[in-house]
Structures are given as C-alpha cells and as structure tokens.
Enzyme design. Structure first.
Site, short mmCIF file in Angstrom:
data_model
loop_
_atom_site.label_atom_id
_atom_site.label_comp_id
_atom_site.label_asym_id
_atom_site.label_seq_id
_atom_site.Cartn_x
_atom_site.Cartn_y
_atom_site.Cartn_z
N LEU A 1 44.57 42.50 31.74
CA LEU A 1 43.95 42.39 30.41
C LEU A 1 44.79 41.55 29.44
O LEU A 1 44.64 41.69 28.23
CB LEU A 1 43.63 43.78 29.83
CG LEU A 1 42.59 44.59 30.62
CD1 LEU A 1 42.30 45.92 29.92
CD2 LEU A 1 41.28 43.82 30.81
N TYR B 1 50.00 23.29 35.51
CA TYR B 1 48.87 24.12 35.94
C TYR B 1 48.36 23.65 37.31
O TYR B 1 48.21 24.44 38.24
CB TYR B 1 47.75 24.06 34.89
CG TYR B 1 46.46 24.67 35.36
CD1 TYR B 1 46.40 26.02 35.71
CD2 TYR B 1 45.31 23.90 35.50
CE1 TYR B 1 45.22 26.58 36.17
CE2 TYR B 1 44.13 24.45 35.95
CZ TYR B 1 44.09 25.79 36.30
OH TYR B 1 42.92 26.34 36.77
N1 UFG Z 1 37.09 18.00 24.61
C1 UFG Z 1 36.90 17.45 23.37
N2 UFG Z 1 37.07 18.24 22.27
C2 UFG Z 1 37.38 19.57 22.36
C3 UFG Z 1 37.55 20.13 23.64
C4 UFG Z 1 37.40 19.31 24.74
O1 UFG Z 1 36.62 16.25 23.24
O2 UFG Z 1 37.53 20.23 21.33
C5 UFG Z 1 36.91 17.16 25.78
C6 UFG Z 1 38.13 17.12 26.67
O3 UFG Z 1 39.03 16.17 26.20
C7 UFG Z 1 37.51 16.82 28.03
C8 UFG Z 1 36.14 17.51 27.96
O4 UFG Z 1 35.88 17.70 26.57
O5 UFG Z 1 37.32 15.45 28.17
C9 UFG Z 1 36.13 18.86 28.63
O6 UFG Z 1 37.22 19.61 28.14
P1 UFG Z 1 37.43 21.15 28.45
O7 UFG Z 1 38.65 21.58 27.70
O8 UFG Z 1 36.18 21.89 28.22
O9 UFG Z 1 37.70 21.17 30.01
P2 UFG Z 1 38.82 20.38 30.85
O10 UFG Z 1 38.08 19.30 31.59
O11 UFG Z 1 39.97 19.97 30.04
O12 UFG Z 1 39.37 21.55 31.77
C10 UFG Z 1 38.81 21.90 32.97
C11 UFG Z 1 39.13 23.36 33.26
C12 UFG Z 1 40.61 23.53 33.44
C13 UFG Z 1 41.10 22.57 34.49
C14 UFG Z 1 40.74 21.16 34.12
C15 UFG Z 1 41.17 20.18 35.18
O13 UFG Z 1 38.69 24.18 32.19
O14 UFG Z 1 40.89 24.85 33.86
O15 UFG Z 1 39.34 21.05 33.97
O16 UFG Z 1 41.41 18.92 34.59
F1 UFG Z 1 42.43 22.63 34.63
#
Ligand code: UFG
Length: 337
Positions: A35, A143
């Site tokens: 948790l 990670y």
């Molecule tokens: N993004 C924005 N603004 C935000 C949040 C995200 O532009 O406020 C963009 C990010 O830069 C990315 C896309 O939206 O291009 C998706 O971002 P997320 O944070 O939703 O997801 P990620 O692709 O960064 O992360 C995912 C998984 C992680 C994993 C990663 C591997 O959630 O656990 O892919 O690269 F590690």
C-alpha cells in the site's frame, strides 16, 4: 500442488484490474501489496488481501503456503521514469533487489508459473518502429534497467529451475474498468490521459505538452495506448498458455497503433465535450519520440484480441472513471456521501 494465483501490487492500477478480471474469469486469487502506492479500495472485496512487502521472505512464504499459490503475476514495482533518473537506488532496491528475493522465495515454495509486468522502457530509443521483441534492449533510465534486470533474473531461474516465465512489455496502459469504479489514481499524477481529464474537470489549468519539435507529423510524441482491461486479460491468456506448455518468452503488449499527444487531447475533447487548454512546453527528459508495439508475437500465440481497439473507446472509460472519482479513491465515488 494448487494453482491459486498471487497478484503482487494487486492494489495498484493494473494489478487491481487484473485481480478483478481473474475473479470474473473464476480464478482463485490472493493479492499482496504494501500500500505504498496502491489503494485497498481498488481490489475485489472478496479476495484475500495481505498487506506486506515482496522483499520480506517471511511474509511472502506465508502467503504462498497459506494460499497454496502455484502461479504469480508480479506487478509490485515503482514505475516513474523521471523519479528513477533522480533516485536510481530506490528503483534498483525496490524493483530489482526485492524483486529478485521475491522470485527466489517463489521458486523455493513451489511456484511454477511467473508472469512479469515489464515495459517498453527496456528498449530505450527505438531504432525500428513498430518495435518487435527482438529489438535491441538498451534502456535509457534506471526504471527500464530495473525491469530488464528482473527479466534476466527470471530467464536464469527458467534455465536452472524450469520456472515458466513470461515478460509482458507494456506500452501505455490507459482507460478504466468498464464499471467506472476502478481506474488510475497516482500521487503525483504524471500520465497524460489522467492529466487531460483532470484539466477537463478544472483540477488543473492546462496540459503541458512535453515537446512540440519531435520528428513526428505534428511534432508531439507518439505512444501506443492499450486498454488496461485488455492488458489484464492478456495476463490470463499467458497463464492459461503456461498450463498448456508455454515456457518462456517476452511479449509486447500494445494495440500496434500510435497516437500523438495532440491527437490524444483532441480525441479526449470529443469524448468529454470540454475544451482542454494546453501549452506546448519543452521535452521531458528520457521520453522517446515514438513508442509503438509490433504486437504480432502475442497475437500469433494467444487467442487474444484487444476489446478496446480505438483510442476513443479507451478514453470513454477513462473519462467515466475521472468523472466518478475526480479526487481519486480517497474522494469516494460520485454517489459517495
Ligand atoms: N505527456 C505530456 N504532458 C503530460 C504528461 C505526458 O505531454 O503532462 C506526454 C509524454 O511526454 C509522453 C506521452 O504524453 O510523450 C505519454 O506520457 P505518459 O507519462 O502518459 O506515459 P509514458 O509514455 O511516459 O510512460 C509509459 C509508462 C511507463 C513506462 C514508459 C516507457 O507509463 O511506466 O511508458 O517509456 F516506463
């Protein structure tokens, strides 16, 4: 030997929805979660739940023996790329050191099938898109290294102890349970879709789009969003495959289609009917420009197809959840008193 299933990180976003899908499919499940991030309310109320740590062999041994566990789906891990860059040790300790101890305890206590929640982050910057499982494994952050490390540990236990192992490399998990009662609730929230809907609900002023100068059609980063229930069902398909002789493999889990950040914002506006203000900001460190899965290995191996095959369908479920739980689980549902 019994074949009950242990879900670690069962109170987390993907873990809880997998626990629900397992219960709905008639499996006997026990959940373990410390948790630190998860929500007890997310779990099916009728399954045994143990509050404890995967790194504590005594707790793990007791769970495995009391609940006659033969199969494990291991979600419990930290999963924020940016945090892992700032604090590598907590990722190596929590994900890799404790994870390795956990695997050893499982093997010593008769677990036969082990499914690891892995990630597209094991690939690093893609040299080929869509990304096949044979793509070079060159993580760009702690990670990704921690998950790749666990994949290797499991591969080793496969060789030495015959443990059946599968590494499910998720692309971007998204959406919520069809009931609208179980969904994404992180603190802090860093993921795009929750941030978009929190903005729609006026919990945030605007969405910052991280990077408008990528080499993509609209300059924003492209991701492959897969519905969390489809992900959950994929784990069940793998466990069923292991019962029929599947022994070890890595699988990409995505729907094989990419959407840019601006496309996600536009689709989300259509789904929720609110305008979503955004501002293009600098790139986020460690973000690859494009992550899209070549998911053919999974499709060819298993009788599984994504039930949510469009971004819009995925977003509808996410919007339902965010409307119901605008303040997450702690805020209660929309009918909470
Ligand atoms: N993004 C924005 N603004 C935000 C949040 C995200 O532009 O406020 C963009 C990010 O830069 C990315 C896309 O939206 O291009 C998706 O971002 P997320 O944070 O939703 O997801 P990620 O692709 O960064 O992360 C995912 C998984 C992680 C994993 C990663 C591997 O959630 O656990 O892919 O690269 F590690």
């Amino acid at each position: 030997m019994s074949n009950n299933i242990l879900v670690t990180g069962g109170a987390g976003y993907i873990g809880a929805i997998t626990a629900w899908e397992l219960v709905r499919a008639g499996y006997s499940v026990v959940a373990l979660d410390n948790l630190s991030k998860g929500h007890r309310e997310a779990l099916p109320p009728d399954i045994p739940f143990v509050e404890g740590d995967i790194g504590d062999p005594k707790v793990v041994e007791e769970v495995l023996n009391v609940h006659k566990v033969g199969q494990v789906i291991h979600f419990a891990a930290f999963s924020l790329v940016g945090e892992s860059v700032a604090q590598p040790w907590i990722y190596f300790e929590n994900n890799l050191v404790k994870g390795t101890r956990f695997i050893e305890t499982c093997v010593r206590n008769g677990v036969k099938n082990f499914v690891l929640s892995s990630t597209a982050a094991v690939y690093g910057d893609p040299v080929q898109v869509p990304i096949p499982e044979t793509h070079p494994l060159r993580p760009k952050n702690p990670y990704g290294f921690s998950k790749l490390g666990l994949e290797n540990v499991l591969e080793s236990y496969h060789q030495t102890h015959g443990l059946n192992v599968a590494f499910l490399r998720y692309f971007n998990a998204a959406g919520a349970d069809a009931t609208g009662e179980i969904g994404e609730d992180h603190d802090p929230e860093t993921h795009l879709i929750p941030i978009i809907f929190q903005t729609a609900l006026k919990k945030r002023e605007k969405v910052f789009v991280f990077g408008g100068d990528y080499d993509t059609p609209d300059g924003t980063a492209i991701r492959d969003y897969i519905h969390v229930t489809d992900l959950a069902r994929a784990h069940i398909a793998v466990l069923e495959g292991m019962e029929k002789g599947l022994s070890h493999h890595a699988y990409n889990l995505g729907i094989g289609r990419g959407y840019s950040v601006l496309e996600v914002i536009r689709e989300a506006q259509e789904v929720c009917g609110h305008e979503i203000p955004y501002e293009v900001a600098g790139r986020r460190a460690g973000d690859p420009p494009v992550l899209v899965a070549d998911n053919r290995r999974f499709l060819d191996t298993f009788d599984w197809r994504p039930a949510y095959d469009s971004l819009r369908a995925i977003l509808r479920t996410a919007w339902q959840w965010h409307k119901n739980y605008a303040d997450g689980y702690a805020g209660g549902g929309d009918d909470a008193v």
